[in-house]
Scaffold this motif. Structure first.
Motif, PDB file in Angstrom:
ATOM      1  N   ILE A 139       6.601   7.232 -65.648  1.00  0.00           N
ATOM      2  CA  ILE A 139       6.658   8.098 -66.826  1.00  0.00           C
ATOM      3  C   ILE A 139       5.716   7.580 -67.913  1.00  0.00           C
ATOM      4  N   VAL A 140       5.687   6.259 -68.065  1.00  0.00           N
ATOM      5  CA  VAL A 140       4.844   5.673 -69.102  1.00  0.00           C
ATOM      6  C   VAL A 140       3.887   4.665 -68.466  1.00  0.00           C
ATOM      7  N   LEU A 141       2.615   4.770 -68.771  1.00  0.00           N
ATOM      8  CA  LEU A 141       1.621   3.815 -68.267  1.00  0.00           C
ATOM      9  C   LEU A 141       0.804   3.282 -69.434  1.00  0.00           C
ATOM     10  N   LYS A 142       0.824   1.968 -69.610  1.00  0.00           N
ATOM     11  CA  LYS A 142       0.049   1.364 -70.696  1.00  0.00           C
ATOM     12  C   LYS A 142      -0.909   0.333 -70.137  1.00  0.00           C
ATOM     13  N   LEU A 143      -2.209   0.642 -70.219  1.00  0.00           N
ATOM     14  CA  LEU A 143      -3.234  -0.296 -69.760  1.00  0.00           C
ATOM     15  C   LEU A 143      -4.231  -0.559 -70.882  1.00  0.00           C
ATOM     16  N   ASP A 144      -3.866  -0.225 -72.089  1.00  0.00           N
ATOM     17  CA  ASP A 144      -4.802  -0.304 -73.199  1.00  0.00           C
ATOM     18  C   ASP A 144      -5.136  -1.752 -73.545  1.00  0.00           C
ATOM     19  N   GLY A 145      -6.296  -1.930 -74.187  1.00  0.00           N
ATOM     20  CA  GLY A 145      -6.678  -3.249 -74.673  1.00  0.00           C
ATOM     21  C   GLY A 145      -7.033  -4.236 -73.586  1.00  0.00           C
ATOM     22  N   ASN A 146      -7.639  -3.768 -72.507  1.00  0.00           N
ATOM     23  CA  ASN A 146      -8.085  -4.662 -71.440  1.00  0.00           C
ATOM     24  C   ASN A 146      -9.603  -4.551 -71.279  1.00  0.00           C
ATOM     25  N   PHE A 147     -10.127  -5.056 -70.184  1.00  0.00           N
ATOM     26  CA  PHE A 147     -11.555  -4.947 -69.903  1.00  0.00           C
ATOM     27  C   PHE A 147     -11.771  -4.156 -68.626  1.00  0.00           C
ATOM     28  N   LEU A 148     -10.975  -3.125 -68.452  1.00  0.00           N
ATOM     29  CA  LEU A 148     -11.040  -2.348 -67.221  1.00  0.00           C
ATOM     30  C   LEU A 148     -12.342  -1.539 -67.182  1.00  0.00           C
ATOM     31  N   THR A 149     -12.946  -1.506 -66.007  1.00  0.00           N
ATOM     32  CA  THR A 149     -14.208  -0.786 -65.838  1.00  0.00           C
ATOM     33  C   THR A 149     -14.042   0.277 -64.747  1.00  0.00           C
ATOM     34  N   GLY A 150     -15.092   1.024 -64.515  1.00  0.00           N
ATOM     35  CA  GLY A 150     -15.075   2.020 -63.443  1.00  0.00           C
ATOM     36  C   GLY A 150     -14.367   3.287 -63.866  1.00  0.00           C
TER      37      GLY A 150
END
Ligand SMILES: *[C@@H]1O[C@H](CO)[C@@H](O)[C@H](O)[C@H]1NC(C)=O
Ligand SMILES: *[C@@H]1O[C@H](CO)[C@@H](O)[C@H](O)[C@H]1NC(C)=O
Ligand SMILES: *[C@@H]1O[C@H](CO)[C@@H](O)[C@H](O)[C@H]1NC(C)=O
Ligand SMILES: *[C@@H]1O[C@H](CO)[C@@H](O)[C@H](O)[C@H]1NC(C)=O
Ligand SMILES: *[C@@H]1O[C@H](CO)[C@@H](O)[C@H](O)[C@H]1NC(C)=O
Ligand SMILES: *[C@@H]1O[C@H](CO)[C@@H](O)[C@H](O)[C@H]1NC(C)=O
Ligand SMILES: *[C@@H]1O[C@H](CO)[C@@H](O)[C@H](O)[C@H]1NC(C)=O
Length: 921
Positions: free
Chosen positions: A438-449
């Motif tokens: 329901i909730v996904l938080k991936l903010d504030g990282n160095f994710l690419t692609g």
């Protein structure tokens, strides 16, 4: 003496240990809290768990334990997280895992720790410390179905979770194979070496698998009792062939007990039972005797007639002397207190033999979260990160710190929070397979692609991908998510067209800071659109927040409202049904005065007032209780009690007939009980005339237990008696027992309601209730235990006549004898030996459970009732058999009981029946 380390606030510990490091292949011995490797006198190599970066360590010192691994513990915070050790395994192999706990008051606390131990997602045991110097040991046999296993500590209800050692032992071949091994673990309850030469356990190196075989000469309280007369230890130095079945160590098989007088009998407390278990006995003929002698015997389990009783002939079954024969049950229902006898058959010249015994309980394996595999794959990409090493199942028994799960029995993950974890690389595709998310938080990282397609996560409501380095387009499938309310992709490197449907969707959508983005189709100036949509987004956000706040508030109000209405409807309806159908009869004072002849015949008195005999006009005899004025504060309170009383009906509760309230007199009217109080029959005038037999006492206990069971389980809310004692157990014309004075107790609505004043009678009062003032059903259980002790001994709960230190109290007095195995010393002499020792023992064992200091350790009344009924069936069974014997004019020894039994069935020698045969597995 004590060293403490602060635990890292961030949680969890992972500990991957390669099992091959230990000296035995497949052995791992972790010294928790230890700092250095060391090898003990047995040759076991202990590894410190100092790679563990979580938890604190402390040094403990206890009087009787010098082994180095018991001088330290590792402990964890008492929070809602779990703390796991993850151990490497060989897939498809069976293991024994052993966790031990020596508290040693490492935290200098007033409360003993209580917490849960689990293996993977399955609850293994609740660790309850009740003595700071005793090691609590838990063992479990299981089949590895994965390359690792996690042993987790969680759910501290008191104190802090801690652990002293963790041991892993690999089994060989088909040891402990069961057909249900993928659904059940085997949790050890008893593993006993009979005829042991001393008190020492046998383990490694005598047992190559390092099982711990306890010596039968160590008498733990209530554990192994009642050795039959004529029980003798024997031993041999000849080798014993143990290459079958569970391969018990030769040293264990080289000692045994034999029943020189024809029988062996034991009683065990089985940890965690009643339940279904795996129970096997180990026999080997190790005694030299002339070849014209025979040794044949049968197993008897009192109260379990359904168990077949095939004849054991060890030598024949094992096909020779000094060879193992291992019969047992793969699945047998066992009680908490397990009594068994081996009795020789009448065509056998020698008594039975027993070398060893093992009993395990089946524990259902919980397969854990539905997302377990996906999450295992996910964390495998981040082996360097602490958060990936929390171990065990993502949801059970507690969820990982960055995960939230729903409450299904096989939970799904509903929330992932990996904000600001310095994640690099692509967004892991595993996340798109979490269909409950329901909730996904991936903010504030160095994710690419690119952003992957979350189209399968149809429950998604909120997605935070802002402040990363994501590139590519925004997948249009976001627009298909029906519940999506918030999508934030701010400050990435996204490009291409923003799907029109997303913009049109009424959600909070933030895509600022992505210079390459443009809205689909229209050639309008981006920046304006972006500003507009940002403004729109803000408005939406504000209205969304307002909506959420409103909704939360409303749902709270609704919930509250629901509760109120259902409760009041319930109250009202019960009230009406009571008033309409069961309302108590109201007597006039003059009626009462006439019935009692103006309160002439006093038949008793108690804490609540005086009881008079009476007879109504219709001839019905009644007991009239005139309450002292202090009992009730007001009319309403009295009427409330009357209302409560009038809804309690049970054949083992004294019947409430009505009440009277007039001229400041509060009167309760009950049926009259002709034979008065149990107390009088144990110690009063009635006892001096004629003592009640043991079987009658058991029947009285059964009746009373049924009454109490009704109060505890049949009434809603539960009613706690609060003043159970032998003067409140009354006997009718036919000596049937009924419980009196119930209901003057308050119903157990909640803790605060019942904790007002400690009530009860000295000698019967639950010490835990006395100190905590928290009343539960278990306080009644304590008092009932005292009544059972009175039935056994005829003694008063508190007496100055008993000699010896602390013996005034019946519990301390009786406990010393019961734990010493000498029950005869406390049995009421007026029973004149007219009882089966087995059944008295059964009651004594249950008493020991009832008077445990902590209520939570005491059994429920239903379990007690069952045990009483089993004691009765032992008593009745022995009577019917002895009746038969009396006809034949034989003496009634237990030997003859066995003879009667075996004579009844055909000679049924070696075919091993329900038992399994060695060599066939
Ligand atoms: C472990 O063995 C089982 C059964 O052979 C197999 O299904 C499973 O994939 C294996 N697991 C691993 C991680 O090798
Ligand atoms: C925690 O322990 C308490 C008491 O032993 C038990 O009632 C409760 O169910 C446990 N909670 C969990 C989540 O296992
Ligand atoms: C385990 O089994 C193998 C082969 O069956 C055998 O060589 C080995 O000695 C066994 N180990 C133990 C400890 O019994
Ligand atoms: C064995 O243990 C029992 C108590 O469990 C004790 O009474 C006895 O003295 C011990 N024997 C030895 C030789 O230590
Ligand atoms: C056991 O048997 C022997 C001889 O058969 C006898 O002397 C002894 O009294 C018996 N003991 C008991 C306790 O029955
Ligand atoms: C044991 O037998 C009972 C009753 O027959 C059954 O319900 C239970 O599942 C069985 N347990 C195991 C571990 O086979
Ligand atoms: C992320 O990296 C920064 C800089 O190296 C560091 O200060 C911070 O603690 C790291 N955060 C996490 C959660 O590892």
């Amino acid at each position: 003496m004590e060293i403490r380390c602060l635990f890292r606030l961030s949680v969890l510990l992972l500990f991957l240990c390669s099992a091959s490091r230990a000296q035995m292949p497949g052995f791992l011995s972790l010294d928790c809290g230890g700092t250095e490797k060391h090898t003990d006198t047995l040759g076991l190599e202990w590894t410190p768990d100092n790679q563990a970066i979580f938890g604190g360590t402390a040094i403990v010192s206890t009087p009787n334990e010098a082994q180095r691994q018991y001088t330290t513990v590792r402990y964890f915070p008492a929070d809602d997280k779990k703390y796991c050790y993850t151990l490497q395994l060989q897939n498809r192999t069976r293991y024994l895992v052993r966790a031990t706990f020596l508290y040693g008051n490492f935290d200098r606390s007033d409360v003993y720790p209580k917490f849960d131990l689990s293996l993977g997602a399955s609850h293994w045991s609740t660790i309850i410390v009740s003595d700071e110097n005793t090691i609590v040991v838990k063992e479990l046999a299981f089949l590895a179905t994965l390359p690792t296993v996690s042993i987790c500590l969680s759910n501290a209800t008191t104190g802090q979770p801690f652990i002293s050692t963790l041991e892993l032992r690999q089994f060989n071949g088909s040891l402990y194979y069961t057909t249900v091994e993928t659904q059940f673990f085997l949790s050890l309850s008893a593993r006993i070496n009979f005829g042991a030469e001393n008190n020492d356990s046998v383990r490694y190196p005598d047992d190559p698998f390092d099982r711990i075989w306890e010596s039968d000469s160590v008498r733990r309280a209530n554990y192994l009792v009642d050795v039959a007369p004529g029980t003798e230890k024997i031993s041999t130095t000849n080798p014993v062939d143990v290459s079958y079945g569970e391969k018990p160590p030769q040293k264990v098989m080289q000692t045994a007990v034999v029943g020189r007088n024809g029988s062996l009998s034991y009683r065990l407390d089985l940890d965690a039972f009643p339940g279904f278990g795996w129970a096997f006995s180990y026999f080997a003929e190790i005694e030299d005797f002339p070849s014209d002698n025979t040794r044949k015997f049968k197993l008897f389990v009192p109260g379990m007639a359904t168990i077949s009783k095939p004849t054991v002939d060890v030598e024949e079954n094992a096909q020779g002397k000094f060879r193992l024969y291992e019969p047992g049950y793969y699945n047998i229902s066992l009680p908490f207190i397990f009594s068994f006898d081996f009795k020789k058959t009448n065509d056998s010249s020698l008594g039975p033999i027993l070398n060893a015994l093992e009993i395990y309980k089946y524990l259902q394996i919980n397969s854990g979260s539905q997302d377990g595999y996906v999450m295992a794959s996910l964390v495998s990409h981040y082996t360097q990160e602490d958060w990936s090493h929390e171990g065990g199942d993502p949801c059970l028994p507690a969820s990982w710190s960055w995960v939230q799960c729903n409450s299904d029995s096989q939970p799904k993950i509903v929330s992932i929070d990996l904000s600001e974890k310095n994640l690099t690389g692509n967004i892991p595709l595993e996340l798109t397979k979490l269909t409950g998310l329901i909730v996904l938080k991936l903010d504030g990282n160095f994710l690419t692609g690119p952003i992957p397609d979350f189209g399968e996560c149809i429950n998604l409501e909120s997605v935070h991908l802002e402040n990363n380095l994501l590139s590519g387009v925004i997948p249009s499938t976001f627009a298909d998510l029906p519940n999506l309310r918030e999508l934030n992709v701010k400050n990435n490197k996204l490009s291409g067209a923003i799907p029109r449907e997303l913009v049109d969707k009424h959600i909070s959508f933030n895509y600022e800071g992505n210079t390459g983005l443009h809205i689909q189709k229209h050639g309008v100036n981006h920046t304006i659109i972006i500003i507009i949509s940002a403004v729109l987004g803000l408005c939406l956000l504000a209205s969304l927040m307002a909506y959420i706040l409103f909704k939360q508030k409303r749902s709270k109000i609704l919930q509250k409202g629901d509760a109120v209405t259902t409760q009041s409807t319930k109250k009202l309806s019960t009230y009406f049904s009571e008033v309409a159908t069961e309302s108590a009869h109201k007597f006039s004072l003059s009626e009462i005065e006439e019935a009692t002849g103006r309160f002439q015949k006093k038949v008793g008195s108690g804490g609540f007032g005086i009881v008079y005999y009476g007879k109504l006009k219709d001839g019905k005899e009644i007991a009239v209780k005139v309450l002292t004025n202090e009992s009730y504060q007001g009319i309403r309170e009295f009427l409330n009690e009357v209302k409560l009383l009038s809804r309690i009906h049970h054949r083992n509760l004294v019947t409430f007939l009505g009440y009277s309230q007039q001229d400041r007199k509060n009167v309760l009217v009950y049926e009259f009980m002709h034979n008065g109080a149990l107390k009088e029959h144990l110690r009063g005038a009635a006892a001096r005339e004629r003592s009640i037999s043991w079987i009658k006492r058991l029947e009285i206990a059964e009746d009373a237990a049924k009454g109490i069971e009704y109060l505890h389980t049949g009434c809603s809310p539960t009613i706690i008696h609060r003043d159970l004692k032998s003067s409140n157990i009354l006997l009718d014309k036919h000596m049937k027992a009924k419980v009196a004075d119930f209901g003057l107790s308050k119903p157990a609505v909640d803790g605060s309601h019942v904790s007002s004043i400690v009530r009860g009678t000295v000698g019967y009062l639950d010490p835990e209730y006395y100190t905590s003032q928290q009343l539960t059903e278990k306080s009644d259980i304590y008092s009932f235990g005292i009544i059972l002790l009175e039935l056994i001994s005829g003694q008063e709960p508190i007496s100055n006549e008993r000699l010896g230190a602390n013996c005034r109290n019946i519990v301390t007095w009786a406990t010393s004898y019961i734990e010493g195995g000498n029950i005869q010393a406390i049995i009421d002499p007026s029973l004149n030996d007219d009882y089966e020792l087995q059944s008295v023992w059964k009651i004594a064992e249950i008493v020991m459970m009832c008077v445990k200091p902590q209520g939570i350790q005491r059994p429920s009344i239903s379990l007690i009732l069952k045990e009483i009924q089993e004691a009765l069936s032992i008593e009745n069974g022995s009577r019917s058999v002895s009746d038969q014997i009396m006809v034949g004019n034989s003496p009634t020894t237990s030997l003859n009981l066995a003879a009667v039994d075996s004579a009844g069935s055909e000679r049924n020698t070696s075919l091993p029946y329900v038992f399994s045969q060695p060599g066939l597995r």
